[in-house]
Write a protein that holds these residues in place. Structure first.
Motif, PDB file in Angstrom:
ATOM      1  N   ASP A   1       0.855  -1.195   0.000  1.00 26.28           N
ATOM      2  CA  ASP A   1       0.000   0.000   0.000  1.00 26.28           C
ATOM      3  C   ASP A   1       0.889   1.243   0.000  1.00 26.28           C
ATOM      4  O   ASP A   1       1.921   1.264   0.662  1.00 26.28           O
ATOM      5  CB  ASP A   1      -0.846   0.042   1.280  1.00 26.28           C
ATOM      6  CG  ASP A   1      -1.991  -0.960   1.241  1.00 26.28           C
ATOM      7  OD1 ASP A   1      -2.531  -1.193   0.141  1.00 26.28           O
ATOM      8  OD2 ASP A   1      -2.341  -1.498   2.306  1.00 26.28           O
TER       9      ASP A   1
ATOM     10  N   ARG B   1      -9.034   2.476   4.732  1.00 24.73           N
ATOM     11  CA  ARG B   1      -9.629   1.239   5.262  1.00 24.73           C
ATOM     12  C   ARG B   1      -9.056   0.961   6.641  1.00 24.73           C
ATOM     13  O   ARG B   1      -7.881   0.624   6.790  1.00 24.73           O
ATOM     14  CB  ARG B   1      -9.310   0.055   4.344  1.00 24.73           C
ATOM     15  CG  ARG B   1     -10.291  -0.105   3.202  1.00 24.73           C
ATOM     16  CD  ARG B   1      -9.822  -1.143   2.223  1.00 24.73           C
ATOM     17  NE  ARG B   1      -8.610  -0.726   1.529  1.00 24.73           N
ATOM     18  CZ  ARG B   1      -7.557  -1.493   1.290  1.00 24.73           C
ATOM     19  NH1 ARG B   1      -7.519  -2.745   1.699  1.00 24.73           N
ATOM     20  NH2 ARG B   1      -6.503  -1.015   0.654  1.00 24.73           N
TER      21      ARG B   1
ATOM     22  N   ASN C   1      -8.760  -1.212  10.165  1.00 30.79           N
ATOM     23  CA  ASN C   1      -8.755  -2.656  10.378  1.00 30.79           C
ATOM     24  C   ASN C   1     -10.163  -3.161  10.616  1.00 30.79           C
ATOM     25  O   ASN C   1     -10.522  -4.265  10.240  1.00 30.79           O
ATOM     26  CB  ASN C   1      -7.861  -3.026  11.565  1.00 30.79           C
ATOM     27  CG  ASN C   1      -6.408  -2.754  11.257  1.00 30.79           C
ATOM     28  OD1 ASN C   1      -5.978  -2.892  10.109  1.00 30.79           O
ATOM     29  ND2 ASN C   1      -5.651  -2.330  12.253  1.00 30.79           N
TER      30      ASN C   1
ATOM     31  N   ARG D   1      -4.250   1.888   4.315  1.00 32.80           N
ATOM     32  CA  ARG D   1      -4.466   1.184   5.585  1.00 32.80           C
ATOM     33  C   ARG D   1      -3.330   1.598   6.516  1.00 32.80           C
ATOM     34  O   ARG D   1      -2.309   2.110   6.059  1.00 32.80           O
ATOM     35  CB  ARG D   1      -4.384  -0.348   5.404  1.00 32.80           C
ATOM     36  CG  ARG D   1      -5.534  -0.934   4.609  1.00 32.80           C
ATOM     37  CD  ARG D   1      -5.384  -2.431   4.458  1.00 32.80           C
ATOM     38  NE  ARG D   1      -4.115  -2.806   3.851  1.00 32.80           N
ATOM     39  CZ  ARG D   1      -3.423  -3.904   4.151  1.00 32.80           C
ATOM     40  NH1 ARG D   1      -3.868  -4.760   5.062  1.00 32.80           N
ATOM     41  NH2 ARG D   1      -2.275  -4.166   3.550  1.00 32.80           N
TER      42      ARG D   1
ATOM     43  N   THR E   1      -0.453   0.267   8.260  1.00 30.59           N
ATOM     44  CA  THR E   1       0.392  -0.935   8.305  1.00 30.59           C
ATOM     45  C   THR E   1       1.815  -0.487   8.647  1.00 30.59           C
ATOM     46  O   THR E   1       2.130   0.713   8.522  1.00 30.59           O
ATOM     47  CB  THR E   1       0.438  -1.633   6.925  1.00 30.59           C
ATOM     48  OG1 THR E   1       1.055  -0.718   5.990  1.00 30.59           O
ATOM     49  CG2 THR E   1      -0.946  -2.011   6.418  1.00 30.59           C
TER      50      THR E   1
END
Ligand code: PA5
Length: 467
Positions: free
Chosen positions: A2, A344, A346, A398, A400
């Protein structure tokens, strides 16, 4: 992987007027300077002067961290990090971004590592609370003391306290529960580590505190707590590849700097970082130090009294919509606001069907919290735009380790371009020293008696001003 992205239309003149936004001309005028700064940075990096830019490729360092993690992990239920400023803010940011909000409250079986406490203050109530908590579990408590110099009063005092506690309870083997992260060669704490036989990791040479999160300083506690540090570094390296271009329009770090610089010239002397994500909130603290200590400078490289810098503020979406946004929309138009947005989460987390007889809540029924928080972010962006307030958005597809690594690397590079534009030394912090010296003086350190005398004048309260 991502990729995070930067959206900057709402900081432009087209969006918020020539007076408050960055114009094509502003960017065109800055482009040659950015090019020059970029070339200088590339040369400095080649000459080994910008070591923080090469940390993502330092496999030896990762190996050394992994070795210590393997050594400590199985016998560690609580990890205490003692450090301050650049020796703490990165640890807190990584932990809160990449582990659950309730991490420390989870059971030993469900947590991905030890409980983590980063003590970045010398508040006796806070410290004692942690001491009380760990005293029955000292055998399984590891203390990571992070201090490049070893001279910092906050970290040194905490170290003395925990060293004493461990020695009292564990006897001669107490040193097995301490890991020192410090200067590779010299300094007070390196000497102590040698003399007392602690295991050690290195604060890489030439890397200042606020640029050290992607080293053993920030990564040891992350790795201990189950965060994939190699993925953070892969993210940082991926961002490095996106910063190769000298063209301001093709290099997101250079563009962030150019926009901030151009808007600072237009009176935006405050920069707000506003994540719409509680997990990313502490990246705001990390960013504040990076921006404030790097850019807040009285003297330039060639000119005196430039008084450079933008005041960094952190805010939290949606929480601070109900605290700060009134000011941000109707107060002085002196801010640029950077949203951090998560596409997005989790968890989407559904909002259940509405309360019967309350149609005013129907709009929430059967929606979800992800949609709500992102709608609120967009709503605030729109509301600020209506008031001609410039904003940027950093989008995280996201949260991460990779995207957090990209973000850290992006802003470390951005602050370098920004320092280049201000023509200052981005990497020092001369104004911090006087406060440190004053503490030494007040605490009776040898050699500071004259300063102590000068401070006495401030201690003496003038009754005329006392109510
Ligand atoms: O960014 C910096 O240089 C500072 O915030 C330092 O990290 C902080 O003062 C702690 O210094 P030390 O690691 O020497 O204890």
């Amino acid at each position: 992987m991502d990729e995070i992205s930067l959206y900057w239309k709402n900081a432009t003149a087209d969006a918020v007027s020539d007076k408050h936004g960055v114009t094509d001309k502003d960017l065109k005028d800055l482009a040659p300077r950015i090019k020059q700064i970029h070339q200088q940075m590339t040369a400095d990096r080649k000459a080994g002067k910008l070591r923080f830019r090469d940390l993502p490729y330092d496999d030896e360092m990762i190996g050394a961290i992994n070795k210590q993690v393997e050594h400590f992990r199985d016998r560690c239920e609580v990890l205490i990090v003692l450090g301050i400023g650049g020796s703490a803010l990165g640890n807190i940011a990584l932990q809160s971004a990449l582990n659950p909000y309730t991490y420390n409250l989870m059971s030993d079986r469900t947590r991905t590592g030890p409980q983590l406490f980063v003590l970045d203050n010398v508040d006796p109530d806070q410290i004692k609370a942690v001491v009380d908590l760990v005293t029955p579990r000292l055998k399984k408590t590891i203390v990571n003391v992070i201090s490049k110099s070893g001279e910092t009063a906050e970290t040194a005092s905490q170290f003395m306290l925990f060293r004493d506690l461990l020695a009292q309870k564990l006897g001669k083997k107490y040193q097995e529960n301490i890991l020192g992260t410090t200067d590779p060669k010299g300094g007070t704490f390196r000497e102590i580590c040698k003399a007392e036989g602690y295991r050690t990791l290195e604060v890489p040479e030439g890397v200042g505190g606020r640029f050290s999160v992607l080293s053993a300083v920030g990564l040891f506690s992350a790795a201990m707590c189950g965060i994939d540090m190699e993925a953070i570094m892969a993210g940082a390296a991926a961002m490095d590849k996106r910063l190769k271009d000298a063209d301001v329009m093709k290099n997101p770090a250079a563009l962030i700097a150019a926009i901030h610089y151009a808007l600072d010239r237009k009176g935006k002397h405050i920069t707000v970082m506003m994540p719409y994500s509680t997990s990313l909130y502490y990246l705001g603290d990390w960013f504040r130090q990076l921006w404030a200590e790097s850019l807040g400078k009285k003297d330039g490289l060639t000119k005196k009294n430039v008084f450079a810098g933008q005041t960094p503020i952190k805010a939290l979406g949606t929480t601070d919509q109900h605290s700060q946004v009134q000011l941000y929309r109707e107060g002085p138009n002196d801010k640029i606001i950077t949203f951090l947005e998560v596409e997005r989460f989790n968890q989407k987390l559904a909002i259940p069907a509405g309360v019967k007889g309350q149609p005013s809540l129907d709009y929430l029924s059967n929606s979800n919290f992800q949609t709500l928080i992102n709608s609120e972010k967009l709503g605030t962006e729109f509301a600020l735009l209506e008031s001609q307030r410039p904003t940027l958005t950093i989008n995280f597809p996201r949260i991460t380790p990779e995207t957090v690594g990209q973000f850290i690397y992006l802003y470390e590079a951005a602050v370098s371009y920004m320092g280049g534009l201000y023509e200052i030394n981005t990497y020092d912090q001369p104004a911090v020293q006087l406060g440190k010296d004053a503490t030494y003086a007040l605490m009776g350190k040898e050699g500071f008696a004259d300063l102590a005398k000068r401070i006495e004048a401030v201690r003496k309260r003038d009754k005329k001003y006392l109510v």
